[in-house]
Design a protein around this motif. Structure first.
Motif, PDB file in Angstrom:
ATOM      1  N   LEU A   1      -5.427   2.207   4.599  1.00 22.93           N
ATOM      2  CA  LEU A   1      -5.448   0.847   4.115  1.00 22.93           C
ATOM      3  C   LEU A   1      -4.998  -0.085   5.228  1.00 22.93           C
ATOM      4  CD1 LEU A   1      -2.328  -0.231   2.441  1.00 22.93           C
ATOM      5  CD2 LEU A   1      -2.773   2.174   2.170  1.00 22.93           C
ATOM      6  N   GLU A   2      -5.225  -1.353   5.036  1.00 25.23           N
ATOM      7  CA  GLU A   2      -4.843  -2.325   6.052  1.00 25.23           C
ATOM      8  C   GLU A   2      -3.338  -2.538   6.035  1.00 25.23           C
ATOM      9  OE1 GLU A   2      -7.039  -5.923   6.405  1.00 25.23           O
ATOM     10  OE2 GLU A   2      -8.879  -4.983   5.685  1.00 25.23           O
TER      11      GLU A   2
ATOM     12  N   MET B   1       0.437  -1.417  -2.011  1.00 21.68           N
ATOM     13  CA  MET B   1       0.094  -0.117  -2.578  1.00 21.68           C
ATOM     14  C   MET B   1       0.663  -0.059  -3.989  1.00 21.68           C
ATOM     15  SD  MET B   1       0.930   2.475   0.581  1.00 21.68           S
ATOM     16  CE  MET B   1       0.230   3.879  -0.312  1.00 21.68           C
ATOM     17  N   ASP B   2      -0.180   0.293  -4.964  1.00 21.81           N
ATOM     18  CA  ASP B   2       0.249   0.427  -6.355  1.00 21.81           C
ATOM     19  C   ASP B   2       0.354   1.895  -6.706  1.00 21.81           C
ATOM     20  OD1 ASP B   2       0.202  -2.394  -7.033  1.00 21.81           O
ATOM     21  OD2 ASP B   2      -1.977  -2.243  -6.871  1.00 21.81           O
ATOM     22  N   PHE B   3       1.447   2.284  -7.379  1.00 27.32           N
ATOM     23  CA  PHE B   3       1.692   3.666  -7.770  1.00 27.32           C
ATOM     24  C   PHE B   3       1.915   3.752  -9.267  1.00 27.32           C
ATOM     25  CE2 PHE B   3       3.008   3.380  -3.393  1.00 27.32           C
ATOM     26  CZ  PHE B   3       2.570   4.565  -2.845  1.00 27.32           C
ATOM     27  N   ARG B   4       1.504   4.872  -9.825  1.00 25.04           N
ATOM     28  CA  ARG B   4       1.804   5.193 -11.220  1.00 25.04           C
ATOM     29  C   ARG B   4       2.137   6.667 -11.283  1.00 25.04           C
ATOM     30  NH1 ARG B   4       0.079   7.402 -15.666  1.00 25.04           N
ATOM     31  NH2 ARG B   4      -1.991   8.018 -14.998  1.00 25.04           N
TER      32      ARG B   4
ATOM     33  N   PRO C   1       3.864  -1.758   2.821  1.00 20.79           N
ATOM     34  CA  PRO C   1       4.344  -1.283   4.118  1.00 20.79           C
ATOM     35  C   PRO C   1       4.164  -2.360   5.192  1.00 20.79           C
ATOM     36  CG  PRO C   1       2.905   0.336   3.096  1.00 20.79           C
ATOM     37  CD  PRO C   1       2.796  -0.922   2.293  1.00 20.79           C
ATOM     38  N   GLN C   2       5.194  -2.551   6.002  1.00 17.46           N
ATOM     39  CA  GLN C   2       5.162  -3.547   7.061  1.00 17.46           C
ATOM     40  C   GLN C   2       5.011  -2.911   8.439  1.00 17.46           C
ATOM     41  OE1 GLN C   2       5.138  -6.920   6.330  1.00 17.46           O
ATOM     42  NE2 GLN C   2       4.936  -6.085   4.266  1.00 17.46           N
ATOM     43  N   ALA C   3       4.835  -1.613   8.494  1.00 16.99           N
ATOM     44  CA  ALA C   3       4.719  -0.889   9.763  1.00 16.99           C
ATOM     45  C   ALA C   3       3.423  -1.266  10.474  1.00 16.99           C
ATOM     46  CB  ALA C   3       4.768   0.613   9.506  1.00 16.99           C
ATOM     47  N   PRO C   4       3.394  -1.129  11.803  1.00 22.00           N
ATOM     48  CA  PRO C   4       2.168  -1.422  12.555  1.00 22.00           C
ATOM     49  C   PRO C   4       1.102  -0.357  12.292  1.00 22.00           C
ATOM     50  CG  PRO C   4       3.852  -0.541  14.011  1.00 22.00           C
ATOM     51  CD  PRO C   4       4.500  -0.742  12.670  1.00 22.00           C
TER      52      PRO C   4
ATOM     53  N   LEU D   1      -2.451   3.339   8.397  1.00 18.98           N
ATOM     54  CA  LEU D   1      -2.509   1.881   8.345  1.00 18.98           C
ATOM     55  C   LEU D   1      -3.407   1.400   9.461  1.00 18.98           C
ATOM     56  CD1 LEU D   1       1.259   1.002   7.695  1.00 18.98           C
ATOM     57  CD2 LEU D   1      -0.595   1.193   6.030  1.00 18.98           C
ATOM     58  N   GLU D   2      -4.327   0.517   9.125  1.00 23.80           N
ATOM     59  CA  GLU D   2      -5.302   0.025  10.109  1.00 23.80           C
ATOM     60  C   GLU D   2      -5.031  -1.431  10.453  1.00 23.80           C
ATOM     61  OE1 GLU D   2      -8.917   0.773   7.957  1.00 23.80           O
ATOM     62  OE2 GLU D   2      -8.892   2.861   8.516  1.00 23.80           O
TER      63      GLU D   2
END
Length: 119
Positions: A27-28, A33-36, A89-92, A118-119
């Motif tokens: 994902l970008e 991100m949604d979790f269940r 997520p805020q990671a590069p 992450l892209e």
């Protein structure tokens, strides 16, 4: 997604494999991100950690984890007791391992581990 359970002194790996490397989900960067969780009961405690490499799972059966030297989480989240939750997520851009730990009554831990790109 790899799932492992710990109930008192017993640990069970439900899949017998590690998360994919390269990541199987992409994902970008900065996307929500949604979790269940598929559990019937809401966990008492919920914690997530994002690690800087894809395909990591072997050391996640303990909490806190015992990881190779120098590997520490880049981001940590505590969304509170919930079956549905979101993180951003805020990671590069890069490959990561995301670990979700859900706890019921302090006796049962369930670990969900996935590789994330992450892209």
């Amino acid at each position: 997604m790899v799932t492992s359970y710990r109930c008192e002194n017993a640990t069970i790996d439900s899949t017998g494999k590690s998360p994919a490397d390269p990541p199987d989900i992409a994902l970008e960067a900065g996307q929500q991100m949604d979790f269940r969780l598929g559990a019937e009961e809401v966990p008492d405690k919920l914690e997530l950690r994002l690690y800087p490499r894809a395909g990591m799972a072997a050391s996640f059966l303990r909490w806190p984890e015992e990881l190779p030297t120098g590997i520490a989480p880049l981001e940590q989240y505590q969304p509170g007791p919930a079956s549905n939750f979101q993180i951003i997520p805020q990671a590069p851009p890069g490959g990561y391992s995301l670990v979700v730990r859900a706890t019921w009554d302090e006796d049962v831990d369930v670990f969900y581990t996935l590789s994330l790109g992450l892209e």
